[in-house]
Design an enzyme around this catalytic site. Structure first.
Site, PDB file in Angstrom:
ATOM      1  N   THR A  25       0.790  -1.462  -0.506  1.00  0.00           N
ATOM      2  CA  THR A  25      -0.424   0.116   0.272  1.00  0.00           C
ATOM      3  C   THR A  25       0.994   0.938  -0.085  1.00  0.00           C
ATOM      4  O   THR A  25       2.236   1.647   0.857  1.00  0.00           O
ATOM      5  CB  THR A  25      -1.014  -0.478   1.331  1.00  0.00           C
ATOM      6  OG1 THR A  25      -1.583  -0.975   0.766  1.00  0.00           O
ATOM      7  CG2 THR A  25      -1.351   1.388   1.465  1.00  0.00           C
ATOM      8  N   ASP A  80       6.056  -3.730  -1.175  1.00  0.00           N
ATOM      9  CA  ASP A  80       5.716  -2.723  -0.354  1.00  0.00           C
ATOM     10  C   ASP A  80       6.729  -1.936   0.173  1.00  0.00           C
ATOM     11  O   ASP A  80       7.647  -2.043  -0.107  1.00  0.00           O
ATOM     12  CB  ASP A  80       5.155  -3.676   0.661  1.00  0.00           C
ATOM     13  CG  ASP A  80       4.183  -3.048   1.816  1.00  0.00           C
ATOM     14  OD1 ASP A  80       3.958  -1.759   1.722  1.00  0.00           O
ATOM     15  OD2 ASP A  80       3.752  -3.523   2.688  1.00  0.00           O
ATOM     16  N   ALA A  82       7.857   1.209   2.365  1.00  0.00           N
ATOM     17  CA  ALA A  82       8.158   1.447   4.214  1.00  0.00           C
ATOM     18  C   ALA A  82       7.921   3.702   4.108  1.00  0.00           C
ATOM     19  O   ALA A  82       8.655   4.052   3.406  1.00  0.00           O
ATOM     20  CB  ALA A  82       9.225   1.478   3.727  1.00  0.00           C
ATOM     21  N   ASP A  83       8.161   3.480   5.323  1.00  0.00           N
ATOM     22  CA  ASP A  83       8.138   4.858   5.552  1.00  0.00           C
ATOM     23  C   ASP A  83       9.754   4.961   6.209  1.00  0.00           C
ATOM     24  O   ASP A  83      10.122   6.781   5.964  1.00  0.00           O
ATOM     25  CB  ASP A  83       7.558   5.074   7.251  1.00  0.00           C
ATOM     26  CG  ASP A  83       6.157   5.610   6.468  1.00  0.00           C
ATOM     27  OD1 ASP A  83       5.531   6.232   5.823  1.00  0.00           O
ATOM     28  OD2 ASP A  83       5.019   3.947   6.865  1.00  0.00           O
ATOM     29  N   LYS A  93       6.572   1.014   9.559  1.00  0.00           N
ATOM     30  CA  LYS A  93       5.366   1.445   8.205  1.00  0.00           C
ATOM     31  C   LYS A  93       4.378   1.480   9.270  1.00  0.00           C
ATOM     32  O   LYS A  93       4.539   1.172  10.180  1.00  0.00           O
ATOM     33  CB  LYS A  93       5.470   0.027   7.178  1.00  0.00           C
ATOM     34  CG  LYS A  93       6.774  -0.915   6.409  1.00  0.00           C
ATOM     35  CD  LYS A  93       6.078  -2.196   5.592  1.00  0.00           C
ATOM     36  CE  LYS A  93       4.526  -2.047   4.851  1.00  0.00           C
ATOM     37  NZ  LYS A  93       4.444  -1.041   3.899  1.00  0.00           N
ATOM     38  N   GLY A  94       3.076   1.892   7.533  1.00  0.00           N
ATOM     39  CA  GLY A  94       2.319   2.035   8.820  1.00  0.00           C
ATOM     40  C   GLY A  94       1.836   3.702   8.762  1.00  0.00           C
ATOM     41  O   GLY A  94       0.395   4.185   9.018  1.00  0.00           O
ATOM     42  N   GLU A 102      -0.784  -5.317   5.973  1.00  0.00           N
ATOM     43  CA  GLU A 102       0.171  -5.629   5.125  1.00  0.00           C
ATOM     44  C   GLU A 102       1.362  -6.613   5.629  1.00  0.00           C
ATOM     45  O   GLU A 102       2.301  -7.369   4.910  1.00  0.00           O
ATOM     46  CB  GLU A 102       1.420  -3.568   5.068  1.00  0.00           C
ATOM     47  CG  GLU A 102       0.551  -2.482   4.210  1.00  0.00           C
ATOM     48  CD  GLU A 102       1.496  -1.689   4.194  1.00  0.00           C
ATOM     49  OE1 GLU A 102       1.190  -0.986   3.677  1.00  0.00           O
ATOM     50  OE2 GLU A 102       1.942  -1.509   5.276  1.00  0.00           O
ATOM     51  N   LYS A 120      14.017   8.211   1.867  1.00  0.00           N
ATOM     52  CA  LYS A 120      13.503   6.469   3.093  1.00  0.00           C
ATOM     53  C   LYS A 120      14.566   5.943   4.087  1.00  0.00           C
ATOM     54  O   LYS A 120      14.741   4.797   5.483  1.00  0.00           O
ATOM     55  CB  LYS A 120      12.779   5.908   3.027  1.00  0.00           C
ATOM     56  CG  LYS A 120      11.096   6.533   1.839  1.00  0.00           C
ATOM     57  CD  LYS A 120      10.099   6.640   3.492  1.00  0.00           C
ATOM     58  CE  LYS A 120       9.085   7.178   1.874  1.00  0.00           C
ATOM     59  NZ  LYS A 120       8.207   6.338   1.319  1.00  0.00           N
TER      60      LYS A 120
HETATM   61  C1  5RP Z   1       1.465   2.337   4.546  1.00  0.00           C
HETATM   62  C2  5RP Z   1       2.601   1.957   4.205  1.00  0.00           C
HETATM   63  C3  5RP Z   1       3.599   2.586   3.193  1.00  0.00           C
HETATM   64  O1  5RP Z   1       4.140   1.495   3.034  1.00  0.00           O
HETATM   65  C4  5RP Z   1       4.494   3.575   4.031  1.00  0.00           C
HETATM   66  O2  5RP Z   1       3.904   4.519   4.364  1.00  0.00           O
HETATM   67  C5  5RP Z   1       4.772   4.237   1.834  1.00  0.00           C
HETATM   68  O3  5RP Z   1       4.232   4.834   1.659  1.00  0.00           O
HETATM   69  P1  5RP Z   1       4.676   5.458   0.451  1.00  0.00           P
HETATM   70  O4  5RP Z   1       5.291   4.500  -0.464  1.00  0.00           O
HETATM   71  O5  5RP Z   1       3.448   7.065   0.215  1.00  0.00           O
HETATM   72  O6  5RP Z   1       5.599   6.938   0.917  1.00  0.00           O
HETATM   73  O7  5RP Z   1       3.441   1.037   5.597  1.00  0.00           O
HETATM   74  O8  5RP Z   1       0.820   2.119   5.583  1.00  0.00           O
END
Ligand code: 5RP
Length: 221
Positions: A25, A80, A82-83, A93-94, A102, A120
């Site tokens: 996501t 996926d 990640a933050d 994440k989240g 996830e 990141k």
């Molecule tokens: C969602 C997540 C996302 O993977 C995380 O926030 C990274 O998002 P983005 O690719 O928009 O920077 O963990 O819950």
């Protein structure tokens, strides 16, 4: 220059005909799903996706990626965002409040690839608060416990909706900022042992590959 897109499209090159994919996501995974959709369109590859959120479900449908579930299939490759990712491949994440599904999908996958832009990638996770999904009735007691653990916890408020963010599972998110995360592995376990916590956003030691979009091109670790 779109570093998230570069990482997402690179990850899609690893998808093989017949794969069952975990669909993460967020805005980076958005590009992965788009790139897989284009490969289905152009090359006719046969894949199925297991979404981690309503966002990835809707995107997969938009790109004609057939949907399946963990009830029916094992996952060959989960991709996926990640933050934060650290040099030991621990994640936070989240940021999109989707970390519970996830984690179910990413941890179940045979291979788990993380796609990020270079902002990141950090020495140690912890600059970003740890998202903790909680049953709403437990939020006050979870906040107290998080404070006792030395964190600064805040219930995440929604934008363009009054009140808190409600997750895809009907719960609240508490963002818990720690001064320092000494052991991601232990903190991941400790947070999940608080009554009322559904899942937290620390993913320790589960990543097989990190794909980073940088200004100088893709880096793979
Ligand atoms: C969602 C997540 C996302 O993977 C995380 O926030 C990274 O998002 P983005 O690719 O928009 O920077 O963990 O819950």
């Amino acid at each position: 220059m779109n570093l998230k897109k570069d990482a997402g499209y690179k990850a899609a090159e690893y998808v093989k005909d017949g794969d069952i994919l975990g669909l993460g996501t967020g805005s980076t995974t958005h590009y992965f799903i788009e790139a897989v959709g284009k490969r289905i369109e152009k090359e006719g590859i046969n894949v199925m996706g297991i979404p981690t959120s309503f966002q990835s479900l809707l995107l997969a449908k938009q790109w004609n990626i057939p949907i399946t579930s963990l009830e029916e299939h094992d996952i060959d490759l989960a991709v996926d965002g990640a933050d934060e990712v650290d040099t030991n491949f621990n994640l936070i994440k989240g940021g999109g409040a989707a970390h519970t599904k996830e984690k179910i999908v990413d941890y179940a996958a045979e291979n788990f690839y993380v796609i990020v832009d270079e902002s990141k990638y950090v020495d140690e996770i912890g600059g970003f608060p740890v998202p903790v999904e909680v049953i709403p009735e437990a939020s006050r007691t979870v906040i107290q416990t998080l404070e006792d653990m030395g964190a600064n916890p805040i219930i995440r408020m929604a934008e363009r909706k009054d009140g808190p963010v409600i997750t895809d599972n009907g719960n609240f998110i508490i963002d818990a900022k720690f001064n320092k995360i000494e052991s991601p592995e232990h903190l991941e376990i400790d947070l999940n042992s608080i009554p009322g916590v559904v899942e937290n956003g620390i993913f320790s030691n589960m990543v097989d590959k990190v794909i980073i979009g940088t200004k100088d091109g893709i880096k793979e670790l």
